[in-house]
Design a protein around this motif. Structure first.
Motif, PDB file in Angstrom:
ATOM      1  N   ALA A  14      -6.012  30.662  39.218  1.00 45.80           N
ATOM      2  CA  ALA A  14      -7.283  30.474  38.519  1.00 45.80           C
ATOM      3  C   ALA A  14      -8.224  29.627  39.363  1.00 45.80           C
ATOM      4  O   ALA A  14      -7.790  28.837  40.207  1.00 45.80           O
ATOM      5  CB  ALA A  14      -7.052  29.812  37.171  1.00 45.80           C
ATOM      6  N   ARG A  15      -9.512  29.790  39.136  1.00 47.37           N
ATOM      7  CA  ARG A  15     -10.513  29.115  39.952  1.00 47.37           C
ATOM      8  C   ARG A  15     -10.357  27.602  39.932  1.00 47.37           C
ATOM      9  O   ARG A  15     -10.552  26.934  40.944  1.00 47.37           O
ATOM     10  CB  ARG A  15     -11.909  29.506  39.467  1.00 47.37           C
ATOM     11  CG  ARG A  15     -13.038  28.965  40.339  1.00 47.37           C
ATOM     12  CD  ARG A  15     -14.362  29.592  39.964  1.00 47.37           C
ATOM     13  NE  ARG A  15     -14.339  31.047  40.186  1.00 47.37           N
ATOM     14  CZ  ARG A  15     -15.370  31.845  39.902  1.00 47.37           C
ATOM     15  NH1 ARG A  15     -16.486  31.354  39.373  1.00 47.37           N
ATOM     16  NH2 ARG A  15     -15.281  33.135  40.152  1.00 47.37           N
ATOM     17  N   ASP A  16      -9.976  27.023  38.780  1.00 44.33           N
ATOM     18  CA  ASP A  16      -9.828  25.565  38.707  1.00 44.33           C
ATOM     19  C   ASP A  16      -8.487  25.084  39.258  1.00 44.33           C
ATOM     20  O   ASP A  16      -8.228  23.890  39.335  1.00 44.33           O
ATOM     21  CB  ASP A  16     -10.029  25.058  37.277  1.00 44.33           C
ATOM     22  CG  ASP A  16      -8.915  25.500  36.321  1.00 44.33           C
ATOM     23  OD1 ASP A  16      -8.000  26.250  36.750  1.00 44.33           O
ATOM     24  OD2 ASP A  16      -8.954  25.085  35.146  1.00 44.33           O
ATOM     25  N   GLY A  17      -7.595  26.032  39.635  1.00 44.65           N
ATOM     26  CA  GLY A  17      -6.319  25.667  40.238  1.00 44.65           C
ATOM     27  C   GLY A  17      -5.229  25.314  39.259  1.00 44.65           C
ATOM     28  O   GLY A  17      -4.117  24.961  39.655  1.00 44.65           O
ATOM     29  N   PHE A  18      -5.486  25.438  37.941  1.00 42.29           N
ATOM     30  CA  PHE A  18      -4.517  25.013  36.945  1.00 42.29           C
ATOM     31  C   PHE A  18      -3.967  26.152  36.087  1.00 42.29           C
ATOM     32  O   PHE A  18      -3.377  25.912  35.032  1.00 42.29           O
ATOM     33  CB  PHE A  18      -5.139  23.957  36.020  1.00 42.29           C
ATOM     34  CG  PHE A  18      -5.434  22.648  36.697  1.00 42.29           C
ATOM     35  CD1 PHE A  18      -4.438  21.926  37.329  1.00 42.29           C
ATOM     36  CD2 PHE A  18      -6.722  22.142  36.700  1.00 42.29           C
ATOM     37  CE1 PHE A  18      -4.712  20.715  37.948  1.00 42.29           C
ATOM     38  CE2 PHE A  18      -7.011  20.924  37.313  1.00 42.29           C
ATOM     39  CZ  PHE A  18      -5.996  20.213  37.944  1.00 42.29           C
ATOM     40  N   GLY A  19      -4.157  27.375  36.501  1.00 44.57           N
ATOM     41  CA  GLY A  19      -3.671  28.493  35.703  1.00 44.57           C
ATOM     42  C   GLY A  19      -3.537  29.747  36.538  1.00 44.57           C
ATOM     43  O   GLY A  19      -3.707  29.733  37.761  1.00 44.57           O
ATOM     44  N   ILE A  20      -3.227  30.869  35.878  1.00 50.32           N
ATOM     45  CA  ILE A  20      -3.068  32.139  36.575  1.00 50.32           C
ATOM     46  C   ILE A  20      -4.157  33.116  36.143  1.00 50.32           C
ATOM     47  O   ILE A  20      -4.781  32.956  35.097  1.00 50.32           O
ATOM     48  CB  ILE A  20      -1.681  32.763  36.323  1.00 50.32           C
ATOM     49  CG1 ILE A  20      -1.475  33.067  34.822  1.00 50.32           C
ATOM     50  CG2 ILE A  20      -0.584  31.863  36.853  1.00 50.32           C
ATOM     51  CD1 ILE A  20      -0.220  33.866  34.528  1.00 50.32           C
ATOM     52  N   THR A  21      -4.370  34.119  36.966  1.00 46.51           N
ATOM     53  CA  THR A  21      -5.407  35.113  36.719  1.00 46.51           C
ATOM     54  C   THR A  21      -4.831  36.360  36.043  1.00 46.51           C
ATOM     55  O   THR A  21      -3.604  36.506  35.897  1.00 46.51           O
ATOM     56  CB  THR A  21      -6.058  35.538  38.041  1.00 46.51           C
ATOM     57  OG1 THR A  21      -5.051  36.154  38.867  1.00 46.51           O
ATOM     58  CG2 THR A  21      -6.649  34.335  38.771  1.00 46.51           C
ATOM     59  N   ALA A  22      -5.724  37.276  35.687  1.00 46.12           N
ATOM     60  CA  ALA A  22      -5.294  38.547  35.107  1.00 46.12           C
ATOM     61  C   ALA A  22      -4.441  39.334  36.105  1.00 46.12           C
ATOM     62  O   ALA A  22      -3.495  40.022  35.725  1.00 46.12           O
ATOM     63  CB  ALA A  22      -6.516  39.358  34.692  1.00 46.12           C
ATOM     64  N   ALA A  23      -4.755  39.215  37.390  1.00 41.83           N
ATOM     65  CA  ALA A  23      -3.970  39.906  38.420  1.00 41.83           C
ATOM     66  C   ALA A  23      -2.542  39.395  38.441  1.00 41.83           C
ATOM     67  O   ALA A  23      -1.584  40.168  38.605  1.00 41.83           O
ATOM     68  CB  ALA A  23      -4.627  39.714  39.787  1.00 41.83           C
ATOM     69  N   ALA A  24      -2.375  38.097  38.272  1.00 44.99           N
ATOM     70  CA  ALA A  24      -1.035  37.509  38.232  1.00 44.99           C
ATOM     71  C   ALA A  24      -0.266  38.018  37.023  1.00 44.99           C
ATOM     72  O   ALA A  24       0.932  38.321  37.107  1.00 44.99           O
ATOM     73  CB  ALA A  24      -1.134  35.989  38.199  1.00 44.99           C
ATOM     74  N   ARG A  25      -0.942  38.109  35.887  1.00 48.21           N
ATOM     75  CA  ARG A  25      -0.297  38.621  34.674  1.00 48.21           C
ATOM     76  C   ARG A  25       0.164  40.068  34.854  1.00 48.21           C
ATOM     77  O   ARG A  25       1.256  40.437  34.414  1.00 48.21           O
ATOM     78  CB  ARG A  25      -1.239  38.521  33.474  1.00 48.21           C
ATOM     79  CG  ARG A  25      -1.474  37.116  32.989  1.00 48.21           C
ATOM     80  CD  ARG A  25      -2.356  37.073  31.748  1.00 48.21           C
ATOM     81  NE  ARG A  25      -2.594  35.706  31.371  1.00 48.21           N
ATOM     82  CZ  ARG A  25      -1.746  34.951  30.678  1.00 48.21           C
ATOM     83  NH1 ARG A  25      -0.600  35.472  30.274  1.00 48.21           N
ATOM     84  NH2 ARG A  25      -2.030  33.707  30.390  1.00 48.21           N
ATOM     85  N   ARG A  26      -0.653  40.870  35.495  1.00 49.78           N
ATOM     86  CA  ARG A  26      -0.269  42.268  35.722  1.00 49.78           C
ATOM     87  C   ARG A  26       0.978  42.361  36.588  1.00 49.78           C
ATOM     88  O   ARG A  26       1.827  43.238  36.396  1.00 49.78           O
ATOM     89  CB  ARG A  26      -1.421  43.030  36.386  1.00 49.78           C
ATOM     90  CG  ARG A  26      -2.572  43.373  35.460  1.00 49.78           C
ATOM     91  CD  ARG A  26      -3.495  44.410  36.071  1.00 49.78           C
ATOM     92  NE  ARG A  26      -4.109  43.961  37.319  1.00 49.78           N
ATOM     93  CZ  ARG A  26      -5.245  43.267  37.373  1.00 49.78           C
ATOM     94  NH1 ARG A  26      -5.887  42.952  36.258  1.00 49.78           N
ATOM     95  NH2 ARG A  26      -5.748  42.900  38.544  1.00 49.78           N
ATOM     96  N   TYR A  27       1.075  41.464  37.551  1.00 45.39           N
ATOM     97  CA  TYR A  27       2.253  41.455  38.422  1.00 45.39           C
ATOM     98  C   TYR A  27       3.479  40.913  37.688  1.00 45.39           C
ATOM     99  O   TYR A  27       4.574  41.497  37.755  1.00 45.39           O
ATOM    100  CB  TYR A  27       1.984  40.615  39.672  1.00 45.39           C
ATOM    101  CG  TYR A  27       3.231  40.356  40.475  1.00 45.39           C
ATOM    102  CD1 TYR A  27       3.747  41.322  41.337  1.00 45.39           C
ATOM    103  CD2 TYR A  27       3.935  39.153  40.348  1.00 45.39           C
ATOM    104  CE1 TYR A  27       4.917  41.104  42.051  1.00 45.39           C
ATOM    105  CE2 TYR A  27       5.103  38.923  41.056  1.00 45.39           C
ATOM    106  CZ  TYR A  27       5.583  39.901  41.907  1.00 45.39           C
ATOM    107  OH  TYR A  27       6.752  39.691  42.596  1.00 45.39           O
TER     108      TYR A  27
END
Length: 424
Positions: free
Chosen positions: A373-386
């Motif tokens: 995630a942009r703030d460095g504290f989470g994951i993105t939608a791309a990470a969830r798909r993987y």
């Protein structure tokens, strides 16, 4: 030519487990042994990994029943023992390689399957080169295994999906506990997970919930430098908004000076820093700076031994790479690893293909920037798909009348020694 019509290969196959075990590594062992038996090949297992091979401490798996081998698919731990031991180069320690060849020759071992992670892939590559260097016909196959998911080339690594599932479930369940007590008790919960240089396990915690108010509210990745001020500000803002805060921290997070926050000052046999204790460091920081009540947990071995909560996908992949490793070895392949290739995300599809060990050994796969995630504290939608497909499905072990899982304990009958004792 059908399997039944194939001639029985000459020689034996040696299988060894390496490094930290996983909840599904024995499923790989079952895949190896069952595939070899189907081809009429006798399988020896090295007791405690490569050290067993060097010490000539071998186990005859033909003494185990068909049912016992099948039960390995739902039994955690390392059925034959494992070790953290890395062979040096042939030039640096020729005596060990000479001894290994002696053992292989004495027991007519023509195929060696080494089940492990990055360092084990390097060892497998070195052993694969022994035939030409020392005049012995040996085919070596690396078999993937690591909870850290940091092996190069393969889409994912057997062992990771189950740790990811365990982590996501633990975060969701513990967070419900924290939420119920936050008014008068704990405001911040910190879970420390494995991951020295790669934050795959930490990232999997993000599957526990979606949205700014859903736990985990902060994930600390080794791929991002730890920023104390930003961390405290995020925790404070989350508590003020939500009423409580769940933090997941990778053991390998570092400060701006490049130092591990939890450096213990010791190293394992592979030369890696022995980490542990980042959760209490963070807890003390929150208590001191924010004056909030904190609880923390360190699941440690529980992450990789929780066979009761494995991912069905992971268990199936672990078995598949073991079976494929035997097929590659008996087909005459050398210095390769059966890797997982993703062919579709939704619905999730995968297959097994061979990849050169030279592309895998000593390479480390970290989280792509697009997963953070942009703030460095989470994951993105791309990470969830993987990540999401890797934790799908359940494969619970059978349970006994006592309410506990029924795991198998192999007899592990020793093979008679043919050589003098040797101390690595």
């Amino acid at each position: 030519m059908s399997t039944a019509a194939r001639p029985r290969p000459s020689g034996r196959l040696l299988y060894a487990q390496s490094g930290g075990v996983t909840a599904v590594i024995n499923a790989t062992a079952a895949g190896v042994i069952e595939a070899a038996r189907a081809r009429g090949v006798q399988v020896y297992a090295a007791r405690n990994g490569i050290l067993g091979a060097l010490r000539e401490e071998l186990i005859d798996t033909s003494k185990e029943s068909k049912a016992a081998i099948a039960a390995l698919r739902h039994t955690p731990g390392g059925a034959f023992g494992s070790c953290r031991y890395k062979l040096k180069s042939l030039e640096a320690n020729r005596a060990e390689y000479a001894r290994l060849i002696e053992v292989l020759r004495a027991h007519d071992i023509r195929w060696f399957l080494y089940n492990g992670g990055n360092d084990s892939a390097d060892t497998a590559l070195k052993i694969s080169q022994l035939g030409k260097a020392m005049g012995y016909d040996i085919r070596c196959i690396g078999v993937p295994k690591t909870v850290d998911n940091d092996l190069a080339v393969t889409d994912c690594c057997p062992g990771f999906g189950s740790v990811a599932k365990y982590t996501a479930v633990a975060v969701r369940e513990a967070s419900l506990d924290v939420a119920s007590m936050a008014d008068t008790s704990t405001k911040v919960f910190i879970l420390e997970v494995m991951g020295r240089h790669a934050g795959w396990i930490a990232a999997s915690a993000g599957l526990a919930g979606e949205g700014a108010d859903a736990p985990p509210h902060l994930i600390l990745f080794p791929e991002r430098t730890f920023d104390e001020d930003a961390f405290l500000a995020k925790v404070k803002a989350t508590v003020e908004r939500v009423g409580w805060c769940t933090v997941v921290a990778s053991e390998g997070i570092r400060n701006a000076a490049g130092q591990f926050l939890a450096e213990a000052g010791t190293r394992d046999a592979f030369g890696h820093s022995q980490l542990g204790g980042v959760a209490p460091v963070l807890a003390a920081l929150v208590k001191e700076k924010l004056k909030l009540k904190v609880h923390w947990a360190l699941p440690d071995y529980l992450q990789r031994s929780a066979r009761h909560l494995v991912s069905k996908t992971d268990a199936e992949q672990a078995y598949a790479v073991g079976k494929a490793a035997v097929e590659y070895a008996l087909a005459g392949r050398n210095a390769v690893m059966p890797v997982i290739v993703r062919t579709a995300d939704a619905p999730y599809r995968w297959k097994i293909e061979p990849a050169p060990l030279a592309r895998i050994a000593n390479h480390e796969k970290t989280l792509p920037k697009s997963f953070l995630a942009r703030d460095g504290f989470g994951i993105t939608a791309a990470a969830r798909r993987y990540l999401a497909p890797l934790i799908q499905g359940e494969a619970p072990p059978p349970y006994g009348r006592d309410g506990l899982p029924r795991y198998v304990q192999l007899k592990n009958v020793a093979v008679a020694r043919q050589l003098p004792a040797f101390t690595p």
